[in-house]
Scaffold this active site. Structure first.
Site, PDB file in Angstrom:
ATOM      1  N   GLY A  90      38.462  43.270  34.950  1.00  0.00           N
ATOM      2  CA  GLY A  90      39.486  44.268  35.254  1.00  0.00           C
ATOM      3  C   GLY A  90      40.865  43.663  35.082  1.00  0.00           C
ATOM      4  O   GLY A  90      41.000  42.476  34.777  1.00  0.00           O
ATOM      5  N   ASN A  91      41.896  44.465  35.294  1.00  0.00           N
ATOM      6  CA  ASN A  91      43.255  43.927  35.160  1.00  0.00           C
ATOM      7  C   ASN A  91      43.605  42.951  36.269  1.00  0.00           C
ATOM      8  O   ASN A  91      44.491  42.116  36.103  1.00  0.00           O
ATOM      9  CB  ASN A  91      44.275  45.063  35.119  1.00  0.00           C
ATOM     10  CG  ASN A  91      44.328  45.705  33.747  1.00  0.00           C
ATOM     11  OD1 ASN A  91      44.912  45.148  32.824  1.00  0.00           O
ATOM     12  ND2 ASN A  91      43.679  46.845  33.594  1.00  0.00           N
ATOM     13  N   THR A  92      42.926  43.031  37.410  1.00  0.00           N
ATOM     14  CA  THR A  92      43.201  42.111  38.518  1.00  0.00           C
ATOM     15  C   THR A  92      42.120  41.047  38.650  1.00  0.00           C
ATOM     16  O   THR A  92      42.413  39.858  38.696  1.00  0.00           O
ATOM     17  CB  THR A  92      43.323  42.894  39.846  1.00  0.00           C
ATOM     18  OG1 THR A  92      44.238  43.971  39.655  1.00  0.00           O
ATOM     19  CG2 THR A  92      43.816  41.997  40.971  1.00  0.00           C
ATOM     20  N   ASN A  93      40.876  41.485  38.711  1.00  0.00           N
ATOM     21  CA  ASN A  93      39.774  40.535  38.937  1.00  0.00           C
ATOM     22  C   ASN A  93      38.690  40.647  37.878  1.00  0.00           C
ATOM     23  O   ASN A  93      38.476  41.713  37.311  1.00  0.00           O
ATOM     24  CB  ASN A  93      39.146  40.781  40.312  1.00  0.00           C
ATOM     25  CG  ASN A  93      40.051  40.320  41.434  1.00  0.00           C
ATOM     26  OD1 ASN A  93      40.454  39.161  41.477  1.00  0.00           O
ATOM     27  ND2 ASN A  93      40.397  41.224  42.323  1.00  0.00           N
TER      28      ASN A  93
ATOM     29  N   ASP B 192      35.597  50.100  31.316  1.00  0.00           N
ATOM     30  CA  ASP B 192      35.068  50.193  32.686  1.00  0.00           C
ATOM     31  C   ASP B 192      34.697  51.632  33.030  1.00  0.00           C
ATOM     32  O   ASP B 192      33.718  51.892  33.734  1.00  0.00           O
ATOM     33  CB  ASP B 192      36.063  49.620  33.709  1.00  0.00           C
ATOM     34  CG  ASP B 192      37.476  50.206  33.608  1.00  0.00           C
ATOM     35  OD1 ASP B 192      37.842  50.767  32.546  1.00  0.00           O
ATOM     36  OD2 ASP B 192      38.224  50.100  34.601  1.00  0.00           O
TER      37      ASP B 192
ATOM     38  N   VAL C  90      34.583  39.901  37.437  1.00  0.00           N
ATOM     39  CA  VAL C  90      33.354  39.656  38.191  1.00  0.00           C
ATOM     40  C   VAL C  90      32.255  39.226  37.228  1.00  0.00           C
ATOM     41  O   VAL C  90      32.056  39.850  36.182  1.00  0.00           O
ATOM     42  CB  VAL C  90      32.933  40.930  38.965  1.00  0.00           C
ATOM     43  CG1 VAL C  90      31.689  40.662  39.804  1.00  0.00           C
ATOM     44  CG2 VAL C  90      34.075  41.415  39.862  1.00  0.00           C
TER      45      VAL C  90
ATOM     46  N   THR D 282      42.541  48.261  40.010  1.00  0.00           N
ATOM     47  CA  THR D 282      43.978  48.133  39.782  1.00  0.00           C
ATOM     48  C   THR D 282      44.588  49.530  39.687  1.00  0.00           C
ATOM     49  O   THR D 282      45.648  49.806  40.258  1.00  0.00           O
ATOM     50  CB  THR D 282      44.228  47.362  38.468  1.00  0.00           C
ATOM     51  OG1 THR D 282      43.486  46.145  38.508  1.00  0.00           O
ATOM     52  CG2 THR D 282      45.693  47.094  38.269  1.00  0.00           C
TER      53      THR D 282
ATOM     54  N   THR E  67      58.164  49.545  60.154  1.00  0.00           N
ATOM     55  CA  THR E  67      58.161  49.658  58.683  1.00  0.00           C
ATOM     56  C   THR E  67      56.763  49.532  58.092  1.00  0.00           C
ATOM     57  O   THR E  67      56.358  50.325  57.237  1.00  0.00           O
ATOM     58  CB  THR E  67      59.080  48.572  58.082  1.00  0.00           C
ATOM     59  OG1 THR E  67      60.348  48.671  58.728  1.00  0.00           O
ATOM     60  CG2 THR E  67      59.240  48.732  56.586  1.00  0.00           C
TER      61      THR E  67
ATOM     62  N   ASP F 170      32.432  41.796  34.130  1.00  0.00           N
ATOM     63  CA  ASP F 170      33.268  42.995  34.284  1.00  0.00           C
ATOM     64  C   ASP F 170      34.690  42.522  34.533  1.00  0.00           C
ATOM     65  O   ASP F 170      35.040  42.059  35.610  1.00  0.00           O
ATOM     66  CB  ASP F 170      32.744  43.814  35.475  1.00  0.00           C
ATOM     67  CG  ASP F 170      33.762  44.841  35.955  1.00  0.00           C
ATOM     68  OD1 ASP F 170      34.615  45.266  35.162  1.00  0.00           O
ATOM     69  OD2 ASP F 170      33.684  45.210  37.150  1.00  0.00           O
TER      70      ASP F 170
HETATM   71  N1  LIG Z   1      40.793  46.102  53.383  1.00  0.00           N
HETATM   72  C1  LIG Z   1      41.197  45.562  52.231  1.00  0.00           C
HETATM   73  N2  LIG Z   1      42.509  45.274  52.062  1.00  0.00           N
HETATM   74  C2  LIG Z   1      42.963  44.754  50.893  1.00  0.00           C
HETATM   75  N3  LIG Z   1      42.175  44.482  49.839  1.00  0.00           N
HETATM   76  C3  LIG Z   1      40.860  44.735  49.966  1.00  0.00           C
HETATM   77  C4  LIG Z   1      40.288  45.296  51.138  1.00  0.00           C
HETATM   78  N4  LIG Z   1      38.955  45.474  50.949  1.00  0.00           N
HETATM   79  C5  LIG Z   1      38.710  45.038  49.685  1.00  0.00           C
HETATM   80  N5  LIG Z   1      39.850  44.589  49.113  1.00  0.00           N
HETATM   81  C6  LIG Z   1      40.046  44.057  47.770  1.00  0.00           C
HETATM   82  O1  LIG Z   1      39.530  44.934  46.834  1.00  0.00           O
HETATM   83  C7  LIG Z   1      39.313  44.181  45.660  1.00  0.00           C
HETATM   84  C8  LIG Z   1      38.032  44.619  45.017  1.00  0.00           C
HETATM   85  O2  LIG Z   1      38.324  45.669  44.230  1.00  0.00           O
HETATM   86  P1  LIG Z   1      37.715  45.890  42.817  1.00  0.00           P
HETATM   87  O3  LIG Z   1      36.967  44.745  42.308  1.00  0.00           O
HETATM   88  O4  LIG Z   1      37.054  47.191  42.886  1.00  0.00           O
HETATM   89  O5  LIG Z   1      39.029  46.072  41.980  1.00  0.00           O
HETATM   90  P2  LIG Z   1      40.134  45.012  41.615  1.00  0.00           P
HETATM   91  O6  LIG Z   1      39.521  43.710  41.354  1.00  0.00           O
HETATM   92  O7  LIG Z   1      41.230  45.074  42.630  1.00  0.00           O
HETATM   93  O8  LIG Z   1      40.679  45.719  40.316  1.00  0.00           O
HETATM   94  P3  LIG Z   1      40.204  45.566  38.800  1.00  0.00           P
HETATM   95  O9  LIG Z   1      38.734  45.809  38.775  1.00  0.00           O
HETATM   96  O10 LIG Z   1      41.002  46.631  38.126  1.00  0.00           O
HETATM   97  O11 LIG Z   1      40.568  44.183  38.417  1.00  0.00           O
HETATM   98  C9  LIG Z   1      39.242  42.721  46.037  1.00  0.00           C
HETATM   99  O12 LIG Z   1      40.343  42.037  45.482  1.00  0.00           O
HETATM  100  C10 LIG Z   1      39.305  42.763  47.538  1.00  0.00           C
HETATM  101  O13 LIG Z   1      40.027  41.663  48.028  1.00  0.00           O
HETATM  102  C1  LIG Z   2      42.693  52.812  33.622  1.00  0.00           C
HETATM  103  C2  LIG Z   2      42.175  51.379  33.608  1.00  0.00           C
HETATM  104  C3  LIG Z   2      43.349  50.404  33.678  1.00  0.00           C
HETATM  105  C4  LIG Z   2      41.300  51.220  34.861  1.00  0.00           C
HETATM  106  O1  LIG Z   2      40.739  49.956  34.915  1.00  0.00           O
HETATM  107  C5  LIG Z   2      41.296  51.131  32.356  1.00  0.00           C
HETATM  108  O2  LIG Z   2      40.193  51.968  32.355  1.00  0.00           O
HETATM  109  C6  LIG Z   2      42.067  51.321  31.072  1.00  0.00           C
HETATM  110  O3  LIG Z   2      42.810  50.461  30.674  1.00  0.00           O
HETATM  111  N1  LIG Z   2      41.868  52.492  30.408  1.00  0.00           N
HETATM  112  C7  LIG Z   2      42.439  52.830  29.134  1.00  0.00           C
HETATM  113  C8  LIG Z   2      42.886  54.251  29.056  1.00  0.00           C
HETATM  114  C9  LIG Z   2      41.821  55.287  29.377  1.00  0.00           C
HETATM  115  O4  LIG Z   2      40.805  55.002  29.995  1.00  0.00           O
HETATM  116  O5  LIG Z   2      42.018  56.460  29.001  1.00  0.00           O
HETATM  117  K   LIG Z   3      36.717  47.334  38.646  1.00  0.00           K
END
Ligand SMILES: Nc1ncnc2c1ncn2[C@@H]1O[C@H](COP(=O)(O)OP(=O)(O)OP(=O)(O)O)[C@@H](O)[C@H]1O
Ligand SMILES: CC(C)(CO)[C@@H](O)C(=O)NCCC(=O)O
Ligand SMILES: [K+]
Length: 257
Positions: free
Chosen positions: A8-11, A109, A13, A132, A184, A6
Site C-alpha cells: 500500500g502507499n503506507t505499509n 488493491d 504486508v 491510506t 483541541t 500487498d
Molecule cells: N486505533 C488505531 N489508531 C491508529 N492507527 C491504527 C489503529 N488501529 C490500527 N491502526 C493502524 O492501521 C494500519 C493498518 O491499516 P492497513 O494496513 O489497512 O492500511 P495502511 O497500512 O494504513 O494503508 P495502506 O494499505 O494504504 O498502506 C496500521 O498502520 C495500524 O497501525
Molecule cells: C485509491 C488507492 C490509493 C487505495 O489504496 C489505490 O487503490 C489507487 O492508487 N488506485 C488508483 C485509482 C483507482 O483505483 O481508481
Molecule cells: K491496504
C-alpha cells in the site's frame, strides 16, 4: 509455498501461504528505495526468528506504488528463483471482469479486494478498505468490479489538519466520548471519527440507492474495527481480505486462468 505481498502507499504486508493457511504475516513501511537485498535480509531474519522453514516457490504482488514493483521482482527472481505474478499486469489474469471507463487504471488493491469479497460472499457487495485512502469497491452480481468511491484515509485526514493549521497537533484516531470536544485533541478526534461514521454510512446508503438492490457491506483495513465498535456500519469485517484475494488470484493463474 506462496509469498503474497500487498504493498500500500503506507505499509507493505508480506504473508506466507502454505496452501491452507497463512503461516506468517509481517508488515513494513512502504519505501521505494528499499532494494531486493534489503527485503531479503529483513524477511529471512523474521523467518529464522519465528522458525519458519518455508521454501518459497511462488510470489504474487499487488502494489499501489508502481515504483516498488521493480525491487520486488528482483527479490522474487534473485532469492526465490521465480517470476512474480503482478496484479494489474496483462500476464496476471483476474477471475472477475472490470467494467470501468476506458483507460482507467483501477488500483490493484481494489481489484484484489473485489476478487476476495466475491470468493467469500458472492456478488452484490460494497467492499470498504480503510488504508491510506478509504476506498469503496462496488462488486456486481457476477463479481465484476464496477466502480466505487475514493475518500481520504482517516490518518491522512488527521495529518492534513496538523500540517495545514499551525495550532493543530498531531493526533491519533480514537473514539471520542462525546461529540462536543472540550480540548483541541478531542475536537479533532470528534471531527474525524464522527465525520467518518457519517461518510461511511452516507456513501453506502447512496451506493445502495443507486444500485437499487441489496448489497452486503464487507470491511477490511486496520481501522475498520474502531468504527464498527460504535455503529453497525458493516455486515462483516475481514482482516485478511486482501491477502485472501491474492491467494485466489494466484490459484486462478496456476490453473491456467
Ligand atoms: N486505533 C488505531 N489508531 C491508529 N492507527 C491504527 C489503529 N488501529 C490500527 N491502526 C493502524 O492501521 C494500519 C493498518 O491499516 P492497513 O494496513 O489497512 O492500511 P495502511 O497500512 O494504513 O494503508 P495502506 O494499505 O494504504 O498502506 C496500521 O498502520 C495500524 O497501525
Ligand atoms: C485509491 C488507492 C490509493 C487505495 O489504496 C489505490 O487503490 C489507487 O492508487 N488506485 C488508483 C485509482 C483507482 O483505483 O481508481
Ligand atoms: K491496504
Amino acid at each position: 509455498m506462496l509469498l503474497a505481498i500487498d504493498c500500500g502507499n503506507t505499509n507493505t504486508v508480506f504473508s506466507i501461504w502454505d496452501g491452507t493457511s497463512f503461516i506468517a504475516t509481517w508488515r513494513t513501511a512502504t519505501e521505494h528505495q528499499r532494494t531486493a537485498d534489503q527485503y531479503y535480509v529483513w524477511l529471512s531474519t523474521l523467518m529464522a526468528f519465528q522458525k519458519i522453514e518455508a521454501t518459497i516457490t511462488d510470489v504474487i504482488v499487488s502494489s499501489t506504488v508502481p515504483r516498488v514493483v521493480f525491487n520486488l521482482r528482483v527479490l522474487a527472481d534473485r532469492y526465490f528463483n521465480t517470476r512474480p505474478l503482478v496484479v494489474g499486469k496483462p500476464e496476471c489474469a483476474l477471475p472477475v471482469d472490470v467494467r470501468v471507463d476506458a483507460g482507467t487504471a483501477v488500483g490493484p488493491d481494489r481489484l484484489v479486494n473485489t476478487v476476495a469479497g466475491f470468493d467469500r460472499h458472492g456478488g452484490d457487495l460494497i467492499v470498504v478498505d480503510f488504508g491510506t485512502a478509504t476506498t469503496f469497491d462496488v462488486v456486481d452480481h457476477d463479481g465484476a468490479y464496477v466502480g466505487g468511491v475514493i475518500a481520504p484515509g482517516v490518518n491522512l485526514s488527521l495529518q492534513a489538519l496538523h500540517e495545514a493549521a499551525a495550532a493543530l497537533p498531531h493526533v491519533d484516531i480514537s473514539k471520542p466520548q462525546n461529540v462536543v470536544g472540550t480540548n483541541t485533541v478531542a475536537c479533532m478526534q470528534s471531527g474525524i471519527f464522527w465525520g467518518y461514521v457519517g461518510l461511511v454510512r452516507e456513501i453506502c446508503a447512496r451506493i445502495r440507492a443507486e444500485r437499487d438492490r441489496p448489497m452486503k457491506i464487507v470491511s477490511t483495513g486496520g481501522l475498520a474495527p474502531l468504527f464498527q465498535q460504535t455503529e453497525t456500519l458493516f455486515d462483516v469485517f475481514e482482516e485478511d481480505l486482501t491477502m485472501h484475494g491474492l491467494t485466489v488470484i494466484h490459484r486462478y493463474n496456476k490453473n491456467g486462468g
